[in-house]
Motif scaffolding. Sequence first.
Motif, PDB file in Angstrom:
ATOM      1  N   VAL A  33      36.264  17.750  42.436  1.00  0.00           N
ATOM      2  CA  VAL A  33      36.315  16.953  41.210  1.00  0.00           C
ATOM      3  C   VAL A  33      37.490  15.981  41.257  1.00  0.00           C
ATOM      4  N   THR A  34      38.641  16.471  41.704  1.00  0.00           N
ATOM      5  CA  THR A  34      39.826  15.618  41.794  1.00  0.00           C
ATOM      6  C   THR A  34      39.609  14.463  42.756  1.00  0.00           C
ATOM      7  N   ALA A  35      38.997  14.755  43.925  1.00  0.00           N
ATOM      8  CA  ALA A  35      38.711  13.708  44.906  1.00  0.00           C
ATOM      9  C   ALA A  35      37.747  12.676  44.333  1.00  0.00           C
ATOM     10  N   ALA A  36      36.751  13.147  43.577  1.00  0.00           N
ATOM     11  CA  ALA A  36      35.785  12.227  42.964  1.00  0.00           C
ATOM     12  C   ALA A  36      36.462  11.319  41.941  1.00  0.00           C
ATOM     13  N   VAL A  37      37.315  11.906  41.098  1.00  0.00           N
ATOM     14  CA  VAL A  37      38.040  11.110  40.092  1.00  0.00           C
ATOM     15  C   VAL A  37      38.965  10.103  40.778  1.00  0.00           C
ATOM     16  N   GLN A  38      39.630  10.552  41.846  1.00  0.00           N
ATOM     17  CA  GLN A  38      40.529   9.654  42.567  1.00  0.00           C
ATOM     18  C   GLN A  38      39.770   8.470  43.150  1.00  0.00           C
ATOM     19  N   ASN A  39      38.635   8.730  43.768  1.00  0.00           N
ATOM     20  CA  ASN A  39      37.845   7.648  44.362  1.00  0.00           C
ATOM     21  C   ASN A  39      37.310   6.688  43.308  1.00  0.00           C
ATOM     22  N   VAL A  40      36.873   7.233  42.158  1.00  0.00           N
ATOM     23  CA  VAL A  40      36.352   6.391  41.078  1.00  0.00           C
ATOM     24  C   VAL A  40      37.460   5.487  40.526  1.00  0.00           C
ATOM     25  N   THR A  41      38.612   6.079  40.217  1.00  0.00           N
ATOM     26  CA  THR A  41      39.721   5.280  39.686  1.00  0.00           C
ATOM     27  C   THR A  41      40.250   4.301  40.729  1.00  0.00           C
ATOM     28  N   TYR A  42      40.210   4.698  41.988  1.00  0.00           N
ATOM     29  CA  TYR A  42      40.634   3.819  43.087  1.00  0.00           C
ATOM     30  C   TYR A  42      39.776   2.553  43.116  1.00  0.00           C
ATOM     31  N   LEU A  43      38.464   2.754  43.144  1.00  0.00           N
ATOM     32  CA  LEU A  43      37.543   1.615  43.195  1.00  0.00           C
ATOM     33  C   LEU A  43      37.572   0.817  41.893  1.00  0.00           C
ATOM     34  N   LEU A  44      37.680   1.516  40.771  1.00  0.00           N
ATOM     35  CA  LEU A  44      37.706   0.845  39.468  1.00  0.00           C
ATOM     36  C   LEU A  44      38.945  -0.037  39.340  1.00  0.00           C
ATOM     37  N   PHE A  45      40.099   0.494  39.764  1.00  0.00           N
ATOM     38  CA  PHE A  45      41.330  -0.291  39.666  1.00  0.00           C
ATOM     39  C   PHE A  45      41.261  -1.518  40.569  1.00  0.00           C
ATOM     40  N   ILE A  46      40.857  -1.316  41.819  1.00  0.00           N
ATOM     41  CA  ILE A  46      40.787  -2.435  42.754  1.00  0.00           C
ATOM     42  C   ILE A  46      39.793  -3.491  42.272  1.00  0.00           C
ATOM     43  N   LEU A  98      45.376  -0.859  50.969  1.00  0.00           N
ATOM     44  CA  LEU A  98      44.489  -1.676  50.134  1.00  0.00           C
ATOM     45  C   LEU A  98      44.881  -1.618  48.664  1.00  0.00           C
ATOM     46  N   ILE A  99      45.058  -0.405  48.127  1.00  0.00           N
ATOM     47  CA  ILE A  99      45.376  -0.315  46.699  1.00  0.00           C
ATOM     48  C   ILE A  99      46.801  -0.787  46.411  1.00  0.00           C
ATOM     49  N   SER A 100      47.713  -0.576  47.357  1.00  0.00           N
ATOM     50  CA  SER A 100      49.086  -1.024  47.122  1.00  0.00           C
ATOM     51  C   SER A 100      49.166  -2.549  47.102  1.00  0.00           C
ATOM     52  N   VAL A 101      48.398  -3.196  47.957  1.00  0.00           N
ATOM     53  CA  VAL A 101      48.384  -4.662  47.982  1.00  0.00           C
ATOM     54  C   VAL A 101      47.783  -5.213  46.691  1.00  0.00           C
ATOM     55  N   VAL A 102      46.675  -4.621  46.245  1.00  0.00           N
ATOM     56  CA  VAL A 102      46.039  -5.066  44.996  1.00  0.00           C
ATOM     57  C   VAL A 102      46.948  -4.802  43.801  1.00  0.00           C
ATOM     58  N   ALA A 103      47.561  -3.610  43.769  1.00  0.00           N
ATOM     59  CA  ALA A 103      48.467  -3.269  42.666  1.00  0.00           C
ATOM     60  C   ALA A 103      49.658  -4.208  42.634  1.00  0.00           C
ATOM     61  N   ALA A 104      50.215  -4.494  43.808  1.00  0.00           N
ATOM     62  CA  ALA A 104      51.354  -5.404  43.875  1.00  0.00           C
ATOM     63  C   ALA A 104      50.956  -6.816  43.467  1.00  0.00           C
ATOM     64  N   SER A 105      49.727  -7.193  43.795  1.00  0.00           N
ATOM     65  CA  SER A 105      49.244  -8.521  43.427  1.00  0.00           C
ATOM     66  C   SER A 105      49.034  -8.645  41.921  1.00  0.00           C
ATOM     67  N   TYR A 106      48.565  -7.566  41.292  1.00  0.00           N
ATOM     68  CA  TYR A 106      48.310  -7.614  39.847  1.00  0.00           C
ATOM     69  C   TYR A 106      49.596  -7.471  39.041  1.00  0.00           C
ATOM     70  N   TYR A 107      50.423  -6.485  39.377  1.00  0.00           N
ATOM     71  CA  TYR A 107      51.687  -6.276  38.660  1.00  0.00           C
ATOM     72  C   TYR A 107      52.740  -7.220  39.231  1.00  0.00           C
ATOM     73  N   ASN A 108      52.616  -8.487  38.890  1.00  0.00           N
ATOM     74  CA  ASN A 108      53.439  -9.512  39.537  1.00  0.00           C
ATOM     75  C   ASN A 108      54.378 -10.234  38.581  1.00  0.00           C
ATOM     76  N   THR A 109      54.539  -9.753  37.353  1.00  0.00           N
ATOM     77  CA  THR A 109      55.491 -10.336  36.423  1.00  0.00           C
ATOM     78  C   THR A 109      56.336  -9.224  35.816  1.00  0.00           C
ATOM     79  N   SER A 110      57.437  -9.601  35.166  1.00  0.00           N
ATOM     80  CA  SER A 110      58.324  -8.600  34.571  1.00  0.00           C
ATOM     81  C   SER A 110      57.603  -7.759  33.532  1.00  0.00           C
TER      82      SER A 110
END
Length: 419
Positions: A33-46, A98-110
Amino acid sequence: RLIRSGITDMKLLDWVFCIYLVTTNITIVSSQVTAAVQNVTYLLFIGTALYLQGVRIRKSAYLGFYGVFLLFAVASLLWTITPSGTMKLLRILIKVFLISVVAASYYNTSDRIERAIKAIYCALLIVVGFVTIMTPVSDWTSESFGKEFGIDTVRYAVRAAFCANLGIYFYTQTRKKQHLIICFSTLVLSMITAKRTGIVFFAITVLIFYFVLQPNIRKRLKAIIIIAVLGLIALQLIESVPILSATIGKRFLDFISTFFGGQVVDASTIQRTKLMEYAIELFQRNPIFGSGLNAMRAYLRALDFEHVTYAHNNYLEIASGLGIAGILLYYAMYGYGLLQCRKLLNIERKKQTALIFALLVAYLACDLMQVTYESYFEIVVLAVLITGVQNANKEVKAVQVLRQHKGRNHDFRAGIDPD
């Protein structure tokens, strides 16, 4: 109370990020269940983050630094026999990249970085709270603390210390006492484990955060005295209360003894020392380019070591597999982040910048006692923080240019020669 204090004024995507961070740390209900939630949130966030940015990735120093390190790690497979588990490790590194690059790209202001820090804070509260509540009290001071839920005791201690640090940060922002309560509670939980990594992480972050914001020497000396006095009072209190003495006190004394070279050395410390010695031996075989990604595990198998694991030291783990080149490529992003923080602090002493600077230094110190280069949590968090301070510098420069431009226009309208 957290809602009233403004700590959870996050957007839906920030909560997705929060849930993802939670599932990378602990197992809830079951591993499937945890792996499924992680994959869903991973893809959803990206997917959502890319959609909000018009399906593009903003350039960042982190993308370059970690991207080169990852390419070098892949290339290292060409000059080594791939040990069992290497491809799994490689998939983890690529997924985290992949997720770190996307997260860094989105969270790009103070402002967005502040929301990301809030998401990290909430994730840590959930992780620490869940593991503590679900673990029997009898296991709170043992090596098994948290392992049933997929997080080892050392990482639990660091997460609790990290949460305590953020409690202090948000208290300085909001002056809400509940953050101090959270800080104290999570710090006690970290100390119960008596893991030196957690204690060192908290102490370094707090001291540097306060010192950076208080450049006055007198105030710094005053802070040291206050911290020393409070520490002595805490130790006296622990020794005076039987329950605390039997749990926290014993573990803390073991920590002091092993960390500062005392007579009492537990089995865990002996084994970690052996692992570090083997990592040094492996590094000496090929100090420039290393013996290949994940080579440490193959080396331990060849030695018939009782536990095939990692070096318990991020520097030696990377050095044994990727040599000096790998070390320089990986820690270049830390150096860049610290340099950006220093530049920004020379202009304005913001609490957010001071926190990022303190956390980077704390991770550099604690990497002597833990392995983080393959961690879902640390890599994503560092990507957000380093990129955030990089873009904060760009914001400040843009404001300065705008002010200079307005000043010149004002001088021109007033008939004053700007030169």
